[in-house]
Design a protein around this motif. Structure first.
Motif, PDB file in Angstrom:
ATOM      1  N   ARG A  10       0.822  -1.216   0.000  1.00  0.00           N
ATOM      2  CA  ARG A  10       0.000   0.000   0.000  1.00  0.00           C
ATOM      3  C   ARG A  10       0.854   1.263   0.000  1.00  0.00           C
ATOM      4  O   ARG A  10       0.543   2.233  -0.704  1.00  0.00           O
ATOM      5  CB  ARG A  10      -0.940   0.015   1.206  1.00  0.00           C
ATOM      6  N   LYS A  11       1.923   1.258   0.774  1.00  0.00           N
ATOM      7  CA  LYS A  11       2.811   2.424   0.823  1.00  0.00           C
ATOM      8  C   LYS A  11       3.443   2.673  -0.544  1.00  0.00           C
ATOM      9  O   LYS A  11       3.530   3.819  -0.996  1.00  0.00           O
ATOM     10  CB  LYS A  11       3.912   2.228   1.874  1.00  0.00           C
ATOM     11  N   ASP A  54       1.053   4.337  -2.779  1.00  0.00           N
ATOM     12  CA  ASP A  54       0.932   5.758  -2.443  1.00  0.00           C
ATOM     13  C   ASP A  54       2.121   6.570  -2.959  1.00  0.00           C
ATOM     14  O   ASP A  54       1.968   7.739  -3.319  1.00  0.00           O
ATOM     15  CB  ASP A  54       0.793   5.945  -0.924  1.00  0.00           C
TER      16      ASP A  54
END
Length: 183
Positions: free
Chosen positions: A90-91, A94
């Motif tokens: 997820r990071k 982003d």
């Protein structure tokens, strides 16, 4: 004579009761179950990567409720590694906004996608089914992902924006491998 025997029996019963209260209070107060310290000592003895006994204790404390043996702890470590990989995936999503490192992040994204969606489900199934040799082989594939991710940045002498996450995944996977080795 009967009263001294009764007193002795009462004192022994009281000491036994106090002993059990003390043990239960320690466990309620957040002490790791007795299986964790011995498992961490043995896992550290296996000597996988940069695994330390302190890391093992800190990783498993608070997550090991209900673990009866090293196999259960190995499964917990697999789950912790999966949670780390999922958060890292997820990071990376982003962070993917172009710039000098976007090619590296795309490479890392592909690695973490394989870890989260392919390797870790297979690793978890193997460890849960107590096929520890298969679990270790699977976990070795997962362990390669953070190494390969970091290599891209190192070769270009760039700071990796996911270095901390890669390091954590490597340690958690090494913990799962070590615990699987002693299960």
């Amino acid at each position: 004579m009967a009263s001294s025997s009764t007193n002795c029996h009462s004192i022994i019963s009281l000491i036994t009761l106090l002993f059990f209260i003390i043990i239960n209070v320690r466990e309620v107060a957040g002490e790791p179950p007795s299986v964790v310290p011995s498992a961490c000592k043995r896992a550290y003895g296996v000597g996988i990567g940069s695994l330390t006994e302190d890391f093992c204790l800190s990783a498993l404390t608070g997550h090991s409720a209900g673990a009866a043996d090293n196999g259960d702890l190995a499964l917990i470590a697999v789950d912790l590694a999966t949670a780390n990989a999922t958060a890292t995936e997820r990071k990376i999503d982003d962070l993917l906004n172009g710039g000098d490192v976007s090619e590296g992040l795309q490479s890392c994204r592909a690695l973490y996608k394989a870890v989260v969606h392919q390797y870790q489900p297979q690793c978890r199934a193997a460890v849960k089914e107590r096929r520890f040799a298969d679990g270790k082989l699977c976990l070795l594939r997962t362990a390669q992902a953070p190494v390969d991710c970091e290599r891209w940045f190192q070769q270009r002498m760039l700071a990796s924006p996911v270095a901390r996450e890669d390091d954590s995944l490597a340690k958690l996977v090494n913990l799962a491998i070590a615990l699987s080795s002693i299960a």
